[in-house]
Design an enzyme around this catalytic site. Sequence first.
Site, PDB file in Angstrom:
ATOM      1  N   ARG A 162      16.122   4.561  -4.521  1.00  0.00           N
ATOM      2  CA  ARG A 162      17.289   4.073  -4.830  1.00  0.00           C
ATOM      3  C   ARG A 162      17.458   2.467  -4.227  1.00  0.00           C
ATOM      4  O   ARG A 162      18.736   2.265  -3.778  1.00  0.00           O
ATOM      5  CB  ARG A 162      18.528   5.110  -4.374  1.00  0.00           C
ATOM      6  N   SER A 237      26.238  10.401  -8.270  1.00  0.00           N
ATOM      7  CA  SER A 237      25.786  10.628  -6.741  1.00  0.00           C
ATOM      8  C   SER A 237      26.420   9.397  -5.732  1.00  0.00           C
ATOM      9  O   SER A 237      25.988   8.358  -6.143  1.00  0.00           O
ATOM     10  CB  SER A 237      24.451  10.826  -6.527  1.00  0.00           C
ATOM     11  N   GLU A 333      25.609   5.504  -2.063  1.00  0.00           N
ATOM     12  CA  GLU A 333      24.385   4.998  -2.788  1.00  0.00           C
ATOM     13  C   GLU A 333      25.390   3.927  -3.988  1.00  0.00           C
ATOM     14  O   GLU A 333      24.969   2.802  -4.219  1.00  0.00           O
ATOM     15  CB  GLU A 333      23.930   6.233  -3.800  1.00  0.00           C
TER      16      GLU A 333
HETATM   17  C1  LIG Z   1      27.668  10.622 -14.216  1.00  0.00           C
HETATM   18  C2  LIG Z   1      26.746   9.597 -13.712  1.00  0.00           C
HETATM   19  C3  LIG Z   1      25.339  10.083 -13.349  1.00  0.00           C
HETATM   20  C4  LIG Z   1      24.530   8.983 -12.660  1.00  0.00           C
HETATM   21  N1  LIG Z   1      23.298   9.440 -12.764  1.00  0.00           N
HETATM   22  C5  LIG Z   1      22.472   8.670 -12.125  1.00  0.00           C
HETATM   23  C6  LIG Z   1      21.020   9.175 -11.661  1.00  0.00           C
HETATM   24  O1  LIG Z   1      20.500  10.348 -12.326  1.00  0.00           O
HETATM   25  N2  LIG Z   1      20.183   8.276 -11.295  1.00  0.00           N
HETATM   26  C7  LIG Z   1      20.389   7.095 -10.918  1.00  0.00           C
HETATM   27  O2  LIG Z   1      19.704   6.391 -10.287  1.00  0.00           O
HETATM   28  N3  LIG Z   1      21.632   6.470 -11.100  1.00  0.00           N
HETATM   29  C8  LIG Z   1      22.618   7.547 -11.533  1.00  0.00           C
HETATM   30  N4  LIG Z   1      23.939   6.987 -11.857  1.00  0.00           N
HETATM   31  C9  LIG Z   1      24.303   5.584 -11.211  1.00  0.00           C
HETATM   32  C10 LIG Z   1      24.346   4.629 -12.361  1.00  0.00           C
HETATM   33  O3  LIG Z   1      24.389   5.190 -13.510  1.00  0.00           O
HETATM   34  C11 LIG Z   1      23.255   3.692 -12.069  1.00  0.00           C
HETATM   35  O4  LIG Z   1      23.208   3.165 -10.725  1.00  0.00           O
HETATM   36  C12 LIG Z   1      23.187   2.501 -13.088  1.00  0.00           C
HETATM   37  O5  LIG Z   1      21.839   1.845 -13.101  1.00  0.00           O
HETATM   38  C13 LIG Z   1      24.375   1.481 -12.802  1.00  0.00           C
HETATM   39  O6  LIG Z   1      24.362   0.650 -14.201  1.00  0.00           O
HETATM   40  P1  LIG Z   1      25.472  -0.412 -14.439  1.00  0.00           P
HETATM   41  O7  LIG Z   1      25.170  -1.100 -15.399  1.00  0.00           O
HETATM   42  O8  LIG Z   1      26.693   0.778 -14.735  1.00  0.00           O
HETATM   43  O9  LIG Z   1      26.046  -0.897 -12.950  1.00  0.00           O
HETATM   44  P2  LIG Z   1      27.354  -1.602 -12.380  1.00  0.00           P
HETATM   45  O10 LIG Z   1      28.024  -0.598 -11.865  1.00  0.00           O
HETATM   46  O11 LIG Z   1      27.915  -2.347 -13.248  1.00  0.00           O
HETATM   47  O12 LIG Z   1      26.791  -2.641 -11.342  1.00  0.00           O
HETATM   48  C14 LIG Z   1      25.914  -1.968  -9.968  1.00  0.00           C
HETATM   49  C15 LIG Z   1      25.932  -3.329  -9.259  1.00  0.00           C
HETATM   50  O13 LIG Z   1      24.689  -3.959  -9.692  1.00  0.00           O
HETATM   51  C16 LIG Z   1      25.209  -5.421 -10.042  1.00  0.00           C
HETATM   52  N5  LIG Z   1      24.888  -5.847 -11.325  1.00  0.00           N
HETATM   53  C17 LIG Z   1      25.187  -5.326 -12.480  1.00  0.00           C
HETATM   54  N6  LIG Z   1      24.563  -5.918 -13.622  1.00  0.00           N
HETATM   55  C18 LIG Z   1      23.711  -6.785 -12.778  1.00  0.00           C
HETATM   56  C19 LIG Z   1      22.635  -7.600 -13.426  1.00  0.00           C
HETATM   57  N7  LIG Z   1      22.179  -7.825 -14.584  1.00  0.00           N
HETATM   58  N8  LIG Z   1      22.020  -8.492 -12.389  1.00  0.00           N
HETATM   59  C20 LIG Z   1      22.342  -8.491 -11.050  1.00  0.00           C
HETATM   60  N9  LIG Z   1      23.464  -7.521 -10.529  1.00  0.00           N
HETATM   61  C21 LIG Z   1      24.088  -6.925 -11.579  1.00  0.00           C
HETATM   62  C22 LIG Z   1      26.889  -5.256  -9.774  1.00  0.00           C
HETATM   63  O14 LIG Z   1      27.550  -6.429  -9.450  1.00  0.00           O
HETATM   64  C23 LIG Z   1      27.060  -4.063  -8.907  1.00  0.00           C
HETATM   65  O15 LIG Z   1      26.953  -4.521  -7.655  1.00  0.00           O
HETATM   66  C24 LIG Z   1      24.870   7.872 -12.361  1.00  0.00           C
HETATM   67  C25 LIG Z   1      26.187   7.396 -12.706  1.00  0.00           C
HETATM   68  C26 LIG Z   1      27.238   8.451 -13.218  1.00  0.00           C
HETATM   69  C27 LIG Z   1      28.679   7.690 -13.485  1.00  0.00           C
END
Ligand SMILES: Cc1cc2nc3c(=O)[nH]c(=O)nc-3n(C[C@H](O)[C@H](O)[C@H](O)COP(=O)(O)OP(=O)(O)OC[C@H]3O[C@@H](n4cnc5c(N)ncnc54)[C@H](O)[C@@H]3O)c2cc1C
Length: 337
Positions: A162, A237, A333
Amino acid sequence: MYENFSLKPYNTFGIEVSAKYFTEITNTEELKNALNFSDVQTLPILFLGGGSNILLTQDFDGLAIKLDLKGITEENRTENEVLITAKAGENWHNFVMYCLKNNYGGLENLSLIPGNVGTSPMQNIGAYGTEIKDVFVNCKVLNLETLGIENFDLEKCRFAYRDSIFKQEGKGKYVILEVTFKLTKKDHIIKTEYGAIQSELEKMGIQNPTIQDISKAVIHIRQSKLPDPKIIGNAGSFFKNPTIPLVQFEVLKQKFENIQGYPNGNQVKVPAGWLIEQCGWKGKQIGNVASHQLQSLVIVNATGNATGKEIFDFSTMIIDSVKEKFGIELEREVNII
Ligand SMILES: Cc1cc2nc3c(=O)[nH]c(=O)nc-3n(C[C@H](O)[C@H](O)[C@H](O)COP(=O)(O)OP(=O)(O)OC[C@H]3O[C@@H](n4cnc5c(N)ncnc54)[C@H](O)[C@@H]3O)c2cc1C
């Protein structure tokens, strides 16, 4: 460009905060224009993907940029290998489904993870025995200081559990524009050993699973135990599973004989969910915030009216009680904004 714009639909916790300015970009030129605007106005920037790994604790006094770059391209490398490149704004699960439809293997265990492709390298997303580093080739990024495009290969990303360079010294310095993965076309590596995949396949009556079967099994398991953010706000998580020295684990084992651990050399990874549960948090609600009744590692916006600060404070209480009982410091996380 929008002013005083609500970010509630843009974060899966469903927190009501506003950004002073908000814009959506669909290509690099628009991104550079937005960066120029923030530069002239001297505003901090918040990049938004799917908003599924952020906790917004206050109004954002800057420019929120929703990254909406779209597109998927393919390049055949060998008879059994294909390189697939997806732009940052592609939805992760839709991208996995696209790969499975074309029978490209390697991402099936990562089905149904929320968020976008561009964010997947940030924390080296992982689930069910796979992390993106297993199939990652490189990502194209925009350097926010030079505005030049750079390539980050596997080594440069410094992926760990992570974690990546983008959460460490590269934090806030780059925007990930697209990601390339190396997937298999026929001799797929089937990973069934992790979690409940094997028993789920048995329930489905499948003996020789395809990559599509693995994806279905993972989707069933995830739907049965993880809350859907569309129904109850959460970011998956909330904490990482801590890694502690083997000697510390052995001392704890004497006191807590049921403690679980996954050894790796002289370190042991301990499931954070178990530690939190032992401290009595599973299903517990304080005000608008709760630890989910099926998965204590997930903090939920129980009433839909929680503030980011309430959720943050709730997470601090969990950290404090785990520290007091086990002497282990949990790390968040979720990105706190
Ligand atoms: C129900 C649920 C289950 C999940 N299960 C998992 C799992 O099994 N495994 C896991 O690893 N994660 C899991 N996650 C966490 C999440 O889905 C991941 O971390 C995912 O990659 C986040 O993507 P996002 O686009 O929504 O990020 P965001 O929340 O939009 O952004 C996260 C961070 O990255 C930055 N950011 C966003 N896009 C970019 C970019 N293109 N370049 C630079 N910075 C950027 C943002 O500013 C922020 O700081 C889960 C979340 C939920 C809600």
